[in-house]
Design an enzyme around this catalytic site. Structure first.
Site, PDB file in Angstrom:
ATOM      1  N   ALA A  16       0.839  -1.201   0.000  1.00  0.00           N
ATOM      2  CA  ALA A  16       0.000   0.000   0.000  1.00  0.00           C
ATOM      3  C   ALA A  16       0.876   1.254   0.000  1.00  0.00           C
ATOM      4  CB  ALA A  16      -0.919  -0.012   1.224  1.00  0.00           C
ATOM      5  N   THR A  43       3.426  -7.689   3.387  1.00  0.00           N
ATOM      6  CA  THR A  43       3.549  -7.831   1.925  1.00  0.00           C
ATOM      7  C   THR A  43       4.667  -8.813   1.585  1.00  0.00           C
ATOM      8  OG1 THR A  43       2.717  -5.600   1.580  1.00  0.00           O
ATOM      9  CG2 THR A  43       3.995  -6.563  -0.228  1.00  0.00           C
ATOM     10  N   ALA A  46       3.643 -12.517   1.745  1.00  0.00           N
ATOM     11  CA  ALA A  46       2.538 -13.084   0.958  1.00  0.00           C
ATOM     12  C   ALA A  46       3.069 -14.149   0.015  1.00  0.00           C
ATOM     13  CB  ALA A  46       1.820 -11.985   0.182  1.00  0.00           C
ATOM     14  N   GLY A  49      -0.576 -15.155  -3.905  1.00  0.00           N
ATOM     15  CA  GLY A  49      -0.613 -14.306  -5.085  1.00  0.00           C
ATOM     16  C   GLY A  49      -1.662 -13.229  -5.008  1.00  0.00           C
ATOM     17  N   GLU A 116      -7.515 -20.781  -5.543  1.00  0.00           N
ATOM     18  CA  GLU A 116      -7.445 -20.767  -4.074  1.00  0.00           C
ATOM     19  C   GLU A 116      -8.856 -20.934  -3.519  1.00  0.00           C
ATOM     20  OE1 GLU A 116      -5.210 -17.472  -2.562  1.00  0.00           O
ATOM     21  OE2 GLU A 116      -3.351 -18.297  -3.341  1.00  0.00           O
ATOM     22  N   ASP A 217      -0.833  -0.112  14.600  1.00  0.00           N
ATOM     23  CA  ASP A 217      -0.478   1.275  14.971  1.00  0.00           C
ATOM     24  C   ASP A 217      -1.353   2.322  14.274  1.00  0.00           C
ATOM     25  OD1 ASP A 217       1.542  -0.481  15.650  1.00  0.00           O
ATOM     26  OD2 ASP A 217       3.182   0.849  15.110  1.00  0.00           O
ATOM     27  N   HIS A 238      -6.212 -17.872   9.408  1.00  0.00           N
ATOM     28  CA  HIS A 238      -5.791 -18.740   8.310  1.00  0.00           C
ATOM     29  C   HIS A 238      -5.814 -20.166   8.835  1.00  0.00           C
ATOM     30  CE1 HIS A 238      -3.587 -20.542   5.029  1.00  0.00           C
ATOM     31  NE2 HIS A 238      -3.679 -19.402   4.375  1.00  0.00           N
ATOM     32  N   ARG A 285     -12.156 -19.646   3.932  1.00  0.00           N
ATOM     33  CA  ARG A 285     -11.271 -19.856   5.085  1.00  0.00           C
ATOM     34  C   ARG A 285     -11.983 -20.008   6.415  1.00  0.00           C
ATOM     35  NH1 ARG A 285      -6.436 -15.708   3.505  1.00  0.00           N
ATOM     36  NH2 ARG A 285      -5.670 -17.090   1.901  1.00  0.00           N
ATOM     37  N   HIS A 346      -4.736 -14.107  10.878  1.00  0.00           N
ATOM     38  CA  HIS A 346      -4.065 -13.876   9.596  1.00  0.00           C
ATOM     39  C   HIS A 346      -4.361 -12.525   8.972  1.00  0.00           C
ATOM     40  CE1 HIS A 346      -2.167 -14.936   5.875  1.00  0.00           C
ATOM     41  NE2 HIS A 346      -3.277 -14.859   5.192  1.00  0.00           N
ATOM     42  N   GLU A 370      -4.194  -2.979   4.441  1.00  0.00           N
ATOM     43  CA  GLU A 370      -4.882  -3.777   5.455  1.00  0.00           C
ATOM     44  C   GLU A 370      -5.397  -2.942   6.624  1.00  0.00           C
ATOM     45  OE1 GLU A 370      -2.932  -7.503   6.256  1.00  0.00           O
ATOM     46  OE2 GLU A 370      -4.151  -7.847   8.052  1.00  0.00           O
ATOM     47  N   ARG A 381     -12.542 -12.053   4.116  1.00  0.00           N
ATOM     48  CA  ARG A 381     -11.829 -11.743   2.868  1.00  0.00           C
ATOM     49  C   ARG A 381     -11.676 -12.979   1.985  1.00  0.00           C
ATOM     50  NH1 ARG A 381      -5.583 -11.782   1.909  1.00  0.00           N
ATOM     51  NH2 ARG A 381      -5.842 -13.461   3.404  1.00  0.00           N
ATOM     52  N   SER A 386      -6.476  -9.208  -0.971  1.00  0.00           N
ATOM     53  CA  SER A 386      -5.963  -8.060  -0.201  1.00  0.00           C
ATOM     54  C   SER A 386      -4.839  -7.333  -0.918  1.00  0.00           C
ATOM     55  CB  SER A 386      -5.514  -8.486   1.192  1.00  0.00           C
ATOM     56  OG  SER A 386      -4.816  -9.681   1.128  1.00  0.00           O
ATOM     57  N   LEU A 387      -3.967  -8.060  -1.615  1.00  0.00           N
ATOM     58  CA  LEU A 387      -2.940  -7.365  -2.389  1.00  0.00           C
ATOM     59  C   LEU A 387      -3.622  -6.534  -3.472  1.00  0.00           C
ATOM     60  CD1 LEU A 387      -0.225 -10.184  -2.707  1.00  0.00           C
ATOM     61  CD2 LEU A 387      -0.140  -8.186  -1.226  1.00  0.00           C
TER      62      LEU A 387
HETATM   63  C1  LIG Z   1       2.000 -14.883   5.707  1.00  0.00           C
HETATM   64  C2  LIG Z   1       1.042 -14.053   4.906  1.00  0.00           C
HETATM   65  C3  LIG Z   1       0.677 -14.468   3.628  1.00  0.00           C
HETATM   66  C4  LIG Z   1      -0.207 -13.701   2.867  1.00  0.00           C
HETATM   67  N1  LIG Z   1      -0.524 -14.092   1.604  1.00  0.00           N
HETATM   68  C5  LIG Z   1      -1.313 -13.291   0.836  1.00  0.00           C
HETATM   69  C6  LIG Z   1      -1.567 -13.608  -0.529  1.00  0.00           C
HETATM   70  O1  LIG Z   1      -1.063 -14.575  -1.067  1.00  0.00           O
HETATM   71  N2  LIG Z   1      -2.382 -12.767  -1.238  1.00  0.00           N
HETATM   72  C7  LIG Z   1      -2.956 -11.651  -0.699  1.00  0.00           C
HETATM   73  O2  LIG Z   1      -3.697 -10.929  -1.386  1.00  0.00           O
HETATM   74  N3  LIG Z   1      -2.714 -11.330   0.600  1.00  0.00           N
HETATM   75  C8  LIG Z   1      -1.898 -12.103   1.359  1.00  0.00           C
HETATM   76  N4  LIG Z   1      -1.652 -11.753   2.665  1.00  0.00           N
HETATM   77  C9  LIG Z   1      -2.173 -10.471   3.161  1.00  0.00           C
HETATM   78  C10 LIG Z   1      -1.351  -9.336   2.549  1.00  0.00           C
HETATM   79  O3  LIG Z   1       0.000  -9.710   2.506  1.00  0.00           O
HETATM   80  C11 LIG Z   1      -1.481  -8.060   3.353  1.00  0.00           C
HETATM   81  O4  LIG Z   1      -2.818  -7.777   3.609  1.00  0.00           O
HETATM   82  C12 LIG Z   1      -0.880  -6.892   2.576  1.00  0.00           C
HETATM   83  O5  LIG Z   1       0.436  -7.189   2.190  1.00  0.00           O
HETATM   84  C13 LIG Z   1      -0.912  -5.653   3.445  1.00  0.00           C
HETATM   85  O6  LIG Z   1      -0.151  -4.658   2.814  1.00  0.00           O
HETATM   86  P1  LIG Z   1       0.005  -3.276   3.568  1.00  0.00           P
HETATM   87  O7  LIG Z   1       0.892  -2.442   2.724  1.00  0.00           O
HETATM   88  O8  LIG Z   1      -1.327  -2.772   3.931  1.00  0.00           O
HETATM   89  O9  LIG Z   1       0.713  -3.660   4.961  1.00  0.00           O
HETATM   90  P2  LIG Z   1       2.198  -4.265   5.250  1.00  0.00           P
HETATM   91  O10 LIG Z   1       2.740  -4.926   4.047  1.00  0.00           O
HETATM   92  O11 LIG Z   1       2.085  -5.049   6.482  1.00  0.00           O
HETATM   93  O12 LIG Z   1       3.019  -2.953   5.521  1.00  0.00           O
HETATM   94  C14 LIG Z   1       2.789  -2.164   6.681  1.00  0.00           C
HETATM   95  C15 LIG Z   1       3.993  -1.287   6.917  1.00  0.00           C
HETATM   96  O13 LIG Z   1       3.719  -0.298   7.907  1.00  0.00           O
HETATM   97  C16 LIG Z   1       4.824  -0.164   8.769  1.00  0.00           C
HETATM   98  N5  LIG Z   1       4.357   0.409  10.042  1.00  0.00           N
HETATM   99  C17 LIG Z   1       3.417  -0.102  10.867  1.00  0.00           C
HETATM  100  N6  LIG Z   1       3.242   0.728  11.918  1.00  0.00           N
HETATM  101  C18 LIG Z   1       4.084   1.773  11.743  1.00  0.00           C
HETATM  102  C19 LIG Z   1       4.375   2.936  12.494  1.00  0.00           C
HETATM  103  N7  LIG Z   1       3.755   3.217  13.658  1.00  0.00           N
HETATM  104  N8  LIG Z   1       5.306   3.803  12.032  1.00  0.00           N
HETATM  105  C20 LIG Z   1       5.966   3.541  10.869  1.00  0.00           C
HETATM  106  N9  LIG Z   1       5.743   2.441  10.121  1.00  0.00           N
HETATM  107  C21 LIG Z   1       4.806   1.575  10.544  1.00  0.00           C
HETATM  108  C22 LIG Z   1       5.357  -1.570   8.879  1.00  0.00           C
HETATM  109  O14 LIG Z   1       6.668  -1.573   9.372  1.00  0.00           O
HETATM  110  C23 LIG Z   1       5.216  -2.047   7.430  1.00  0.00           C
HETATM  111  O15 LIG Z   1       6.306  -1.633   6.654  1.00  0.00           O
HETATM  112  C24 LIG Z   1      -0.761 -12.507   3.426  1.00  0.00           C
HETATM  113  C25 LIG Z   1      -0.397 -12.105   4.702  1.00  0.00           C
HETATM  114  C26 LIG Z   1       0.513 -12.860   5.434  1.00  0.00           C
HETATM  115  C27 LIG Z   1       0.895 -12.395   6.807  1.00  0.00           C
END
Ligand SMILES: Cc1cc2nc3c(=O)[nH]c(=O)nc-3n(C[C@H](O)[C@H](O)[C@H](O)COP(=O)(O)OP(=O)(O)OC[C@H]3O[C@@H](n4cnc5c(N)ncnc54)[C@H](O)[C@@H]3O)c2cc1C
Length: 533
Positions: A16, A43, A46, A49, A116, A217, A238, A285, A346, A370, A381, A386-387
């Site tokens: 994001a 991210t 993940a 996919g 999936e 946070d 999950h 799920r 999850h 997220e 979901r 989510s990606l």
């Molecule tokens: C093991 C696993 C497998 C997954 N597989 C899939 C999949 O195959 N397909 C799919 O669609 N989704 C999948 N998901 C879900 C998906 O990965 C996440 O929902 C998505 O990547 C979230 O992206 P994001 O950018 O919102 O958050 P994140 O990628 O979690 O990034 C959040 C960022 O915010 C930063 N941050 C947090 N708080 C603070 C703060 N106070 N100050 C500064 N920085 C902060 C963190 O350090 C991090 O860099 C999976 C999740 C997991 C855990």
């Protein structure tokens, strides 16, 4: 106190945050703050996919239907439509940024698509079984190359700065207070636009697939700033995380069941036919998770098993190289042995309520990924949506920001008197902090988990409120310590999850309440929590 000004502040460096930064980079100076290293996030973990309809015979309407079935009646149909239809353009963005999705070996002009749980068609694009890492690496490289993006690691955002005299009707954000965890300094970042992209809150639970950064946070920051927080009760568990004493949070991807993996109980017998005779292992799920939970409770066993030994060994090694290698490290050869698995927290379907532009209740404050509740996921979901949501909504936010940037820049926001945070040394109190972390995560797992009752939730709320009071009384200042600050966020977010769960007196999607086992058809789409000032 050091004051740093930019055009855009983005908190978080997952899909994001980075995709929004890459979109905004031509409009001004972008500052990306991230509390650990840039790739420490969900991210990067993940595997499966990103779901997207790319070919005509795959049908938008079927992806829409699958999303809505998984969401159990609570998805916002307009948002579902928007995300699914905009998907193909956003996949093009990812390709342009250098993500090389796997191609079909028989027709390299096409992508290799996988199936999936909950999907009626193969529509999940992937890079082996490390899709997230491939996406994150490509985006980091692009961001690092850009002269207008500054990526600041080890910078923890801990409070939004609101305009002086802010009321709930006319509030604007001016920036954010940040702890530079390396220099042990407080810094102030100011910009006309702030975006929260801080990911989920899986660390509120004892067992989770989430990275350590997932402490909610951004949701805590937005709540404290007066934004509405929605649907926090919908925590997706999950069904299959590796069960091994030395494995921390390792997910066994849904795609293994998509490729024919079968779940076995402790006696080595398949059981999904008892819970979903049609979809079996490919049921959504929440159904698979509750089925495993029931098998574990009935048998007293510590885990169930996922068996993919019927697939050719070479294929398994090629298709799931990361899972194969990791399990082998723990002494499990997945080509010849079933994998011990348990469910774990999850994904957070709720979060900061946003409109179709990723805008929160504060017009120049955005929330993407997220941490946001857009209405796409409803009560549960659909896998790999989510990606897709993160990359579609970062584009939506970009469009709105581009449109309104002149206006945001015109606002001459009156800053409140800036407070110099008090910094205290807490070395000898560390044990209280780790103790409270552990208690919260255990309470949430035991009482606010896969199957809940009103009594369990009320008990959990009492205990968490007590811990929150203790934190407020004893650690009310700003600490140059990640654990303390995260405990504050996590305890608030845990309280929000329980309060939302108590508001929803029905069972739906991921929220299963034993004393209200049925759906209430006068349902409310959102349970809302908002701070009273
Ligand atoms: C093991 C696993 C497998 C997954 N597989 C899939 C999949 O195959 N397909 C799919 O669609 N989704 C999948 N998901 C879900 C998906 O990965 C996440 O929902 C998505 O990547 C979230 O992206 P994001 O950018 O919102 O958050 P994140 O990628 O979690 O990034 C959040 C960022 O915010 C930063 N941050 C947090 N708080 C603070 C703060 N106070 N100050 C500064 N920085 C902060 C963190 O350090 C991090 O860099 C999976 C999740 C997991 C855990």
């Amino acid at each position: 106190m050091e004051i740093i000004k930019g055009d855009f502040i983005i908190i978080g460096s997952g899909l994001a945050g980075l995709s929004l930064a890459l979109k905004l980079k031509n409009l001004g100076e972008v500052i990306v703050l991230t509390k650990k290293r840039v790739f420490d996030n969900a991210t990067s973990l993940a595997q499966g996919g990103i779901a997207c309809v790319l070919e005509e015979d795959n049908h938008f309407d079927l992806h829409r239907r699958d999303t809505e079935i998984a969401g159990d009646g609570l998805c916002d149909p307009e948002i579902v439509d928007l995300v699914i239809k905009k998907g193909p353009e956003r996949i093009k963005d990812l390709l342009e940024w250098g993500v090389n999705f796997d191609r079909d070996p028989e027709n390299p002009k096409r992508f290799h698509l996988t199936l999936e749980g909950g999907h009626s068609r193969k529509r999940v694009l992937h890079v082996g079984d490390y899709t997230g890492r491939a996406i994150e690496n490509a985006l980091i490289q692009r961001a690092v190359e850009s002269p207008t993006i500054s990526l600041l690691e080890n910078h923890l955002a801990f409070e939004l700065i609101l305009e002086k005299g802010c009321s709930s009707d006319t509030c604007r954000v001016a920036g954010v207070y940040v702890i530079d965890l390396i220099k042990s300094q407080i810094k102030l970042f100011l910009a006309p636009v702030v975006a929260i992209c801080t990911g989920g809150a899986g660390k509120a639970y004892l067992y989770t697939s989430n990275p350590d950064t997932a402490t909610g946070d951004g949701i805590a920051l937005a709540y404290e700033a007066g934004c509405r927080i929605a649907n926090m009760e919908f925590i997706q568990f999950h069904p299959t995380c590796l069960y091994h004493p030395k494995a921390k949070n390792f997910l066994i991807s849904e795609a293994l069941r998509g490729e024919g993996g079968v779940l076995l109980n402790a006696e080595g017998k398949p059981f999904m036919h008892k819970y979903d005779p049609v979809r079996l292992e490919l049921a959504p799920r929440d159904i698979v998770t509750r089925a495993i939970d029931m098998e574990l409770k009935q048998s007293g066993a510590e885990c169930v098993y996922l068996d993919i030994t019927s697939l050719p060994s070479d294929y398994v090694k090629r298709r799931f190289p990361h899972i194969y290698e990791t399990c082998l490290k723990y002494g499990i050869d997945i080509t010849s042995q079933p994998i011990p698995v348990v469910p774990a927290a999850h994904y957070l379907c709720g979060g900061i309520l946003t409109n179709c532009w990723g805008q929160t209740d504060i017009p120049n404050l955005f929330a993407v990924g997220e941490c946001a509740c857009t209405g796409l996921h409803g009560a549960n979901r659909l896998a790999s949506n989510s990606l897709l949501e993160a990359v579609v909504f970062s584009h939506q936010a970009y469009l709105r920001i581009k449109e309104d940037l002149a206006l945001y820049k015109e606002w001459s926001i009156r800053l409140p008197t800036l407070k110099e945070p008090i910094i205290m040394d807490i070395k000898e109190e560390k044990v209280f902090i780790s103790h409270n972390w552990d208690i919260i995560r255990k309470i949430m797992w035991d009482l606010v988990g896969i199957v809940r009752t009103t009594k369990m939730l009320e008990f959990a709320l009492k205990r968490i409120s007590l811990i929150r009071r203790e934190i407020e009384e004893n650690w009310n200042s700003v600490y140059l310590d990640l654990d303390v600050m995260e405990l504050k966020f996590l305890s608030l977010v845990a309280e929000l999850i329980v309060k939302s769960a108590l508001q929803r007196r029905e069972s739906r999607g991921t929220h299963y309440l034993l004393d209200y086992p049925k759906k209430d058809y006068n349902y409310q789409r959102y349970t809302i929590l908002q701070k009273n000032f």
